[in-house]
Structure formats: structure tokens, C-alpha cells
Design an enzyme around this catalytic site. Sequence first.
Site, PDB file in Angstrom:
ATOM      1  N   ASP A 121       0.827  -1.210   0.000  1.00 41.60           N
ATOM      2  CA  ASP A 121       0.000   0.000   0.000  1.00 41.60           C
ATOM      3  C   ASP A 121       0.864   1.264   0.000  1.00 41.60           C
ATOM      4  O   ASP A 121       2.098   1.199   0.077  1.00 41.60           O
ATOM      5  CB  ASP A 121      -0.939   0.008   1.212  1.00 41.60           C
ATOM      6  CG  ASP A 121      -0.189   0.016   2.531  1.00 41.60           C
ATOM      7  OD1 ASP A 121       0.448   1.039   2.844  1.00 41.60           O
ATOM      8  OD2 ASP A 121      -0.214  -1.001   3.256  1.00 41.60           O
ATOM      9  N   HIS A 168       8.878  -5.548  -1.404  1.00 45.86           N
ATOM     10  CA  HIS A 168       8.038  -6.588  -2.001  1.00 45.86           C
ATOM     11  C   HIS A 168       7.124  -6.052  -3.090  1.00 45.86           C
ATOM     12  O   HIS A 168       6.239  -6.773  -3.559  1.00 45.86           O
ATOM     13  CB  HIS A 168       7.214  -7.289  -0.919  1.00 45.86           C
ATOM     14  CG  HIS A 168       8.029  -8.221  -0.089  1.00 45.86           C
ATOM     15  ND1 HIS A 168       7.540  -8.879   1.020  1.00 45.86           N
ATOM     16  CD2 HIS A 168       9.327  -8.608  -0.196  1.00 45.86           C
ATOM     17  CE1 HIS A 168       8.497  -9.616   1.560  1.00 45.86           C
ATOM     18  NE2 HIS A 168       9.586  -9.471   0.825  1.00 45.86           N
ATOM     19  N   GLY A 227       6.197  37.678  18.379  1.00 47.20           N
ATOM     20  CA  GLY A 227       6.179  38.991  19.026  1.00 47.20           C
ATOM     21  C   GLY A 227       6.494  40.107  18.054  1.00 47.20           C
ATOM     22  O   GLY A 227       6.956  39.879  16.937  1.00 47.20           O
ATOM     23  N   SER A 228       6.231  41.313  18.476  1.00 46.73           N
ATOM     24  CA  SER A 228       6.557  42.506  17.705  1.00 46.73           C
ATOM     25  C   SER A 228       6.592  43.667  18.682  1.00 46.73           C
ATOM     26  O   SER A 228       6.001  43.610  19.765  1.00 46.73           O
ATOM     27  CB  SER A 228       5.521  42.754  16.602  1.00 46.73           C
ATOM     28  OG  SER A 228       4.230  42.936  17.175  1.00 46.73           O
ATOM     29  N   LEU A 234       8.624  42.611  13.783  1.00 47.88           N
ATOM     30  CA  LEU A 234       9.094  43.991  13.852  1.00 47.88           C
ATOM     31  C   LEU A 234       9.569  44.335  15.256  1.00 47.88           C
ATOM     32  O   LEU A 234       8.865  44.107  16.231  1.00 47.88           O
ATOM     33  CB  LEU A 234       7.962  44.944  13.441  1.00 47.88           C
ATOM     34  CG  LEU A 234       8.276  46.442  13.488  1.00 47.88           C
ATOM     35  CD1 LEU A 234       9.300  46.797  12.418  1.00 47.88           C
ATOM     36  CD2 LEU A 234       6.996  47.255  13.324  1.00 47.88           C
ATOM     37  N   ARG A 247       2.129  31.191   8.474  1.00 42.64           N
ATOM     38  CA  ARG A 247       2.201  31.003   9.926  1.00 42.64           C
ATOM     39  C   ARG A 247       2.041  29.527  10.287  1.00 42.64           C
ATOM     40  O   ARG A 247       2.782  28.999  11.117  1.00 42.64           O
ATOM     41  CB  ARG A 247       1.117  31.832  10.619  1.00 42.64           C
ATOM     42  CG  ARG A 247       1.406  33.330  10.714  1.00 42.64           C
ATOM     43  CD  ARG A 247       0.348  34.032  11.552  1.00 42.64           C
ATOM     44  NE  ARG A 247       0.754  35.387  11.891  1.00 42.64           N
ATOM     45  CZ  ARG A 247       0.228  36.496  11.350  1.00 42.64           C
ATOM     46  NH1 ARG A 247      -0.724  36.388  10.436  1.00 42.64           N
ATOM     47  NH2 ARG A 247       0.670  37.682  11.714  1.00 42.64           N
ATOM     48  N   LYS A 262       1.799  47.222  18.027  1.00 45.32           N
ATOM     49  CA  LYS A 262       2.044  47.940  16.780  1.00 45.32           C
ATOM     50  C   LYS A 262       1.397  49.313  16.866  1.00 45.32           C
ATOM     51  O   LYS A 262       0.566  49.581  17.757  1.00 45.32           O
ATOM     52  CB  LYS A 262       1.491  47.155  15.589  1.00 45.32           C
ATOM     53  CG  LYS A 262      -0.024  46.936  15.627  1.00 45.32           C
ATOM     54  CD  LYS A 262      -0.483  46.110  14.443  1.00 45.32           C
ATOM     55  CE  LYS A 262      -1.999  45.889  14.472  1.00 45.32           C
ATOM     56  NZ  LYS A 262      -2.461  45.122  13.285  1.00 45.32           N
ATOM     57  N   GLY A 322      -1.602  40.077  14.952  1.00 41.45           N
ATOM     58  CA  GLY A 322      -0.835  38.981  14.356  1.00 41.45           C
ATOM     59  C   GLY A 322      -0.316  38.022  15.413  1.00 41.45           C
ATOM     60  O   GLY A 322      -0.270  36.803  15.193  1.00 41.45           O
ATOM     61  N   GLU A 337      -1.161  34.020  15.822  1.00 42.98           N
ATOM     62  CA  GLU A 337      -0.144  32.985  16.005  1.00 42.98           C
ATOM     63  C   GLU A 337      -0.411  32.171  17.264  1.00 42.98           C
ATOM     64  O   GLU A 337      -0.184  30.960  17.296  1.00 42.98           O
ATOM     65  CB  GLU A 337       1.238  33.629  16.045  1.00 42.98           C
ATOM     66  CG  GLU A 337       1.672  34.123  14.672  1.00 42.98           C
ATOM     67  CD  GLU A 337       2.833  35.089  14.676  1.00 42.98           C
ATOM     68  OE1 GLU A 337       3.222  35.559  13.597  1.00 42.98           O
ATOM     69  OE2 GLU A 337       3.362  35.386  15.783  1.00 42.98           O
TER      70      GLU A 337
END
Length: 477
Positions: free
Chosen positions: A110, A148, A285-286, A322, A371, A388, A399, A403
Site C-alpha cells: 500500500d 516486495h 512577538g513585535s 518587527l 504562519r 504595533k 498577528g 499565532e
Amino acid sequence: MSRDIEQFIKRFLKEVEDDNAAIFAGAGLSAPAGYVNWKELLRPLVDDLGLDIDREQDLVSLAQYHRNENGRHRINQQLIDELSQNKNPTENHRILAKLPISTYWTTNYDRLIEDALKENSKIPDTKYTNNHLATTKSRRDAVVYKMHGDIEHPDQAVLTKDDYEKYTLKFAPFVNALSGDLVSKTFLFLGFSFTDPNLDYILSRIRIYFREHQRQHFCIFKRCHRDEFDSDAEFEHANTKQQLVISDLGRFNIKVLLVEEYSDITSILSQIERVFSRKTIFISGSASEFGNWTQQETEIALSALSGALIDGGFKIATGVGLGIGNAVISGAISSVYRNHRGHIEDNLIMRPFPQFIEDKNERDLTWERYRRDLIGKCGISLFFMGNKIVSGDTTNADGVRKEFEIAKEIGLALVPIGGSEFMARELWIEINDQFDAFFPSASTELKEAFSNLGSHFATPSECISRVLEFLNLISKE
């Protein structure tokens, strides 16, 4: 979990990490997917002969008898009828496919191993003819040797006594290739009964050549239980035979691990995959704003943290967020060079997000897949800061939240550094409020260590020891 199994997990995990591990899959690995075993495959053919397969042991001879009486076509058709149906890989197949195992051997016809590898975005290079051994698929991730044959060519499948008797001559390149792998790699045999004469021949050659210097291999058997047999006599016979087989496999330096239920095999493989994946940490992280800290001291701390993680034997994955990504990368690379830890790519996965996708829907879809691909390679996710600037105001980074949700869905250990504030604080509170749901059966020490991650840090450098303490404890859970 027995001491033997715990030792096996540590040993095999090391072989996986060193790319020295191999899998040998027998019919028992495919049976839970719905494929028949050898006996059931041959049952209608043996019925044609007027024999009772439940009273027979030599299945290879039975296949030959049918070939003698009826030709090969009926055998080929039976293979197609039973094995050409599309079945899904089992959980065991999927766990194995997640691990960086590059060598698979199987007597199965298989394609479950290949399908599981493809599901995991890997490229299998399948070999079932001598000519296949002379070619190499570009950018392959694993080689699947089907000694086989393959269901797509049932007329070439090794099944009858004639096939077995001619094997060492007709498929000598496979014999040599398997012999080489058995010498240089550590095999785990799964779903295999060790009644195959081809494998017995190869193992015997290795035993004669290497004597006491044979490499150790492992296999897993389910222990015989009384309730599986109709009488005490049948149970005693099966139990005695199993012990004799275990003793005989010792001649080939194959160590047998006994489990009580087949589901225990999944638990063992899951533990190996879990421990391996937790060697890779995704840092999310940012930072456009650094709160009470300066950008310089934050970058110094992050660089020191990533260096400490590499020093501790972890691999780091980052989307180069960032404000924090460069510091994480710098610390990791410095550690690799400082400690001569080999190639950078063996210690660090750097995946900057693609920025120049004009269509927002396409960009969002691309980033989601991006991601998932990156986080799926990891077992632990750290969350640091996460903010941000939007219209001149500082806001928590959505973001980082995305995540977190992906990591949670995939099953990573989630470690938000709440003391770094912003989105990390929000995530830390969320987990702390239902800690037992995220870390069931956690020790008191682990719960206290998680609490420390949410405490105020006078300087960002204070988070380093707290993160390392938590990771050290979680590795023991």
C-alpha cells in the site's frame, strides 16, 4: 511506562536527531487503516484450493500452491481488490511523517507511508524496482523502499514461494541496500512478525559478518493476553512462542519492547514526536513601543535569551517580528558561531513575512498558511510583547494573537511572557485564568514558574532566567 520503553524513547530520539533512525513497517502498521493482513488476503485463494487457512502456518507455500493450480492472474486480481482501495494513513503513520526520518523500509504494497509524508508536505522517493534505486527524486525528504513491490504493479509483487526463492538474485540491489541501512542506522520495526524469509536472510548475513558488533535495533510487540484465546492451552502456546521469538531476535541484536495494547504504540510514538518537537521553539512577538524599557535594553535581553536557548540545545523558529526579530536572530547566530554548533540552518529557522502582496485577501490567506507552516515545525511557542502603531496609537498586535490561536490549535505548549506586557500580557492572563486546561497535571513548580512569567520585570533581562526555568520544568512534564 516501563523503564525499557523510557530508555528506548531517549535512545531513538537521539537517533532521530542525528538522522540515524529508520522505520521498518509490516502489515500490522497498515491493518488499522482497514487493509487486510496476509492471512485475510489469501483466505479466498486458499478456499479455492479446498484448504482451511486457519489450520495453516506456511502462507508463502499456500500462495505458491494457488499459483501452481491457477496461474498468477487470480493472485494479482486479489491484490487489486483488497489493496487498491484508497485508505487514509493512521495516526501512527502521521506521527512518523512529522519526524525527520528519511529512511523507510516496508514489505507492504500500500501507499500509506507515502500519503502520510505528502500530507506533511514532504516529498517521498519511492523505490520498488531495481531501476528505481539508480535514480533520485529531486529535493526528496524521505526514501520509501518497498522491497516486495507496489500495489500499482501487482504482477511484480513478491508473494509466492517462487518470488521469495528468486529474491536474493532478482532483487540483489535491495538486499544490499537494506543490509547497508541495517548496519548504519537504528531501525524501529512496527507491525512486523519476523516471519519474512527475505529479512531473515539479510539479518543472518549481518550477524555472521559483524558478530558482536551488530547495531542495536528495536521492535514493538503486543503482549499475549489470556482473554484473546479460547483456552489456557492456546494461550500458553502463544505466550511461550512469543518469548522464544523475543529470545531469538536477540541473536540479531533486536530488542523487543512489549506493550499491553496496540494503542500503547501510538502513545510511545506520540511521546517521541512531542519531545522532539519541543526542541524547536517559535518566538512570536513585535514591538513598535517598548513600554517602560528602552529599545536597546530590550534588544540586548532578547539577544541573550535566544543565545541561551541555542546554548540549551533548542532550535529557534521566528517570523522576524518587527522590533524583536533582528535581536532574536543575532543572539542565535552568535551562539552557533561561539559554540561551534554546526550549521546555522540546523539551529535557526528564519522566515520573514512576505510584505509586498497587494491584494489584502490574498495577503491574509498567504500569511495564514505561512504562519501554519512555520508554527507546525515547533513544539513550544514563546510570546513576547506584541504591539504595533495604528493611526498614531499603540495597540496590541493582532498577528501575535493569530499565532497564539494557531499554536493552540496545533497543540504547542504556549508560553506568553506576561511581564513583557502588551499582547503577551493579555495571553498570559488568559492562560493563567484556566491554567489546568492548558497544562493538565502540571506540577506545583510549573504553575509557580508560569506565575513568575507574569510578574513585573524591572528590566527585560530578568525574563531570561524565568523563561529558562519554565522550559526546563515543562520538558519534564
